[in-house]
Design an enzyme around this catalytic site. Structure first.
Site, short mmCIF file in Angstrom:
data_model
loop_
_atom_site.label_atom_id
_atom_site.label_comp_id
_atom_site.label_asym_id
_atom_site.label_seq_id
_atom_site.Cartn_x
_atom_site.Cartn_y
_atom_site.Cartn_z
N LYS A 1 0.95 -1.10 0.04
CA LYS A 1 0.01 0.18 0.04
C LYS A 1 0.99 1.00 -0.06
O LYS A 1 0.40 2.28 -0.58
CB LYS A 1 -1.08 0.06 1.24
CG LYS A 1 -1.90 -0.98 0.91
CD LYS A 1 -2.87 -0.93 2.17
CE LYS A 1 -3.87 -2.18 1.92
NZ LYS A 1 -3.30 -3.56 2.28
C1 LIG Z 1 -4.21 -4.58 1.56
C2 LIG Z 1 -3.56 -5.86 1.52
C3 LIG Z 1 -3.86 -6.89 0.37
C4 LIG Z 1 -5.06 -6.87 -0.41
O1 LIG Z 1 -5.08 -5.82 -1.42
P1 LIG Z 1 -6.34 -5.23 -2.11
O2 LIG Z 1 -5.97 -4.26 -3.05
O3 LIG Z 1 -7.31 -4.77 -0.80
O4 LIG Z 1 -6.74 -6.45 -2.95
C5 LIG Z 1 -3.09 -8.06 0.31
N1 LIG Z 1 -1.79 -8.20 0.97
C6 LIG Z 1 -1.44 -7.31 1.93
C7 LIG Z 1 -0.39 -7.33 2.73
C8 LIG Z 1 -2.37 -6.12 2.12
O5 LIG Z 1 -1.82 -5.19 2.87
#
Ligand SMILES: *Cc1c(COP(=O)(O)O)cnc(C)c1O
Length: 466
Positions: free
Chosen positions: A112
């Protein structure tokens, strides 16, 4: 570029409005009015550029007409420099035609960061140009708060208040939030549960006067700019493996569907993408959809991959809109039926279109631990539980053996030490950038479970000028 809502009832918006508001006024999600398409020659040209220069070319069409486009090169440079790895998102080979792209070298060790580091800067620039300020508020059960804080720290036009349930997040998670030494970062440890935190955030957003006075904003996963920023690493991965002269497939551990939707977007922009593999844990609504056209709600259950413990994948609405040939009224009706009946109606023909591109796999917790162990035993790589699900999903589907398959590594293994140690007997060392975590000063305010107390706290502490 103009932006339209997936529900078809909101006026068109420019890039900045989509960025600053997040959700469209009709409750839909913003989408570009048309996908910019790169020719094979244009994609080939990107290979000669630095990561940032290529990223700017990839994102620029989405900001066409906005004065922010002028700020993009500088902001992108700064955002990508927050990766501790010189390659920003390095590609590693795990086996024949099998790769991982590490998206976790940002400040909080999760993918993110890649988009949020840019989003925070775009937000700040857009507000500054308008002579406005914003107060970002959010609730976290531990995982997402730190990425939002890292994105907003030191931004001149932004103050951020993150609520977490006191004593109910892990020490590493808490310290990732509370040791950030920036005057505009405010951690609130609430005497209550995560749901109480969420309820308070909702109540504050529903208080129109307060929302106005503080310029309340969220940086949540439906913000268009996050998807835009995430398309960059799909294009980069594919170019490194021979695109546009060779197709590539991706495997993505998914929760809110934002990351994998960015891969879909990159394909819409002309990238040759053969297949998208979606990994899920026992909260498998996406897997049930792509397997059987069964998108029906069930209770959320905790798992070893908590960032995917989700039942409503909010960004799925963007794919739905496309599957419905961008008919906003039809998308709104489908979403309404989903909310009402707990099941999304989609005709077989359109579902087949989706499942000809997407495959999905579900791994429960024991299978997740097996996946971490198997990859460690065969390659020596330690994977976090989310990434391990994506890698195992990829290995099990192996769609076309001659097409390179890139698994998106969404978190650093050191973020999930318990699962990694249980699976392998090895702990992944905390990277140097987090080494300070246990001897830095913590800053947070403990507040009672009361909307009024939180409102007063924000009023007292948000800055009125930068
Ligand atoms: C947020 C997250 C996801 C999921 O991603 P999305 O975009 O919500 O599908 C997967 N793995 C990790 C480690 C995350 O922080």
């Amino acid at each position: 570029m103009r932006y339209i809502s997936t529900r078809g009832q909101a006026p068109e918006a420019g890039f900045e409005e989509a960025l600053l508001t997040g959700l469209a006024p009709d409750g839909g999600l913003y989408m570009p009015a048309a996908w910019p398409v790169f020719s094979p020659a244009e994609l080939r040209d990107l290979r000669a550029l630095s990561w940032t220069d290529a990223a700017v070319r990839i994102m620029r069409p989405f900001m066409a007409g906005s004065p922010l486009a002028d700020d993009l090169p500088q902001l992108a440079e700064q955002a990508f420099a927050s990766s501790a790895h010189p390659a920003v998102c390095p590609l590693k080979q795990l086996g024949p035609d099998l790769w991982v792209m590490e998206l976790f070298h940002g400040p909080t060790l999760a993918f993110k960061d890649v988009a949020l580091q840019l989003l925070g800067r775009l937000f700040d620039a857009a507000l500054t140009r308008r002579g406005r300020r914003a107060t970002v508020i959010g609730a976290t059960s531990g995982d997402t708060g730190s990425a939002a804080i890292a994105a907003c720290r030191d931004r001149q036009a932004v103050d951020i208040f993150i609520l977490h349930p006191e004593g109910r997040v892990s020490e590493v998670q808490r310290r990732q939030m509370t040791t950030v030494d920036a005057a505009n970062v405010h951690n609130i440890a609430l005497k209550g549960s995560f749901d109480d935190c969420q309820d308070i955030v909702k109540a504050l957003f529903n208080d129109a006067a307060f929302r106005q006075e503080s310029g309340l904003a969220a940086v949540n996963s439906i913000n268009w700019a996050r998807i835009m920023a995430q398309t960059v690493y799909y294009v980069q991965a594919a170019l490194q493996l021979g695109a546009p002269d060779r197709a590539v497939s991706f495997s993505v551990p998914s929760g809110n569907f934002g990351n994998v939707f960015a891969a879909w977007a990159a394909r819409a922009m002309g990238l040759p993408v053969r297949r998208l593999v979606v990994g899920s844990n026992r909260n498998d609504i996406l897997t049930r959809f792509f397997d059987d056209n069964d998108m029906s709600l069930r209770a959320v259950e905790p798992s070893l991959s908590p960032s995917m413990d989700i039942q409503i994948s909010s960004n799925f609405e963007r794919l739905l809109f496309e599957l419905l040939d961008r008919d906003g009224a039809a998308a709104a009706a489908a979403m309404q039926a989903f909310r009402r009946d707990g099941r999304l109606p989609l005709d077989g023909e359109r579902w087949r279109r989706a499942s000809s591109l997407f495959s999905a796999r579900r791994l429960d917790d024991p299978q997740t631990l097996d996946a971490i162990r198997t990859v460690y035993d065969t390659t020596g790589e330690l994977l976090d539980p989310h990434t391990a699900i994506g890698v195992m999903a990829a290995m099990q589907t192996r769609p076309e053996p001659d097409v390179p398959l890139v698994c998106m590594a969404t978190a650093h293994p050191a973020k999930f030490p318990d699962a990694v140690t249980r699976a392998t007997g090895q702990a992944a060392p905390l990277p140097p950038r987090l080494a300070h975590l246990f001897d830095s000063q913590e800053r947070m305010t403990i507040l009672p479970n009361s909307v009024e107390a939180v409102r007063q706290h924000i009023r007292r502490h948000r800055r009125t000028e930068g």
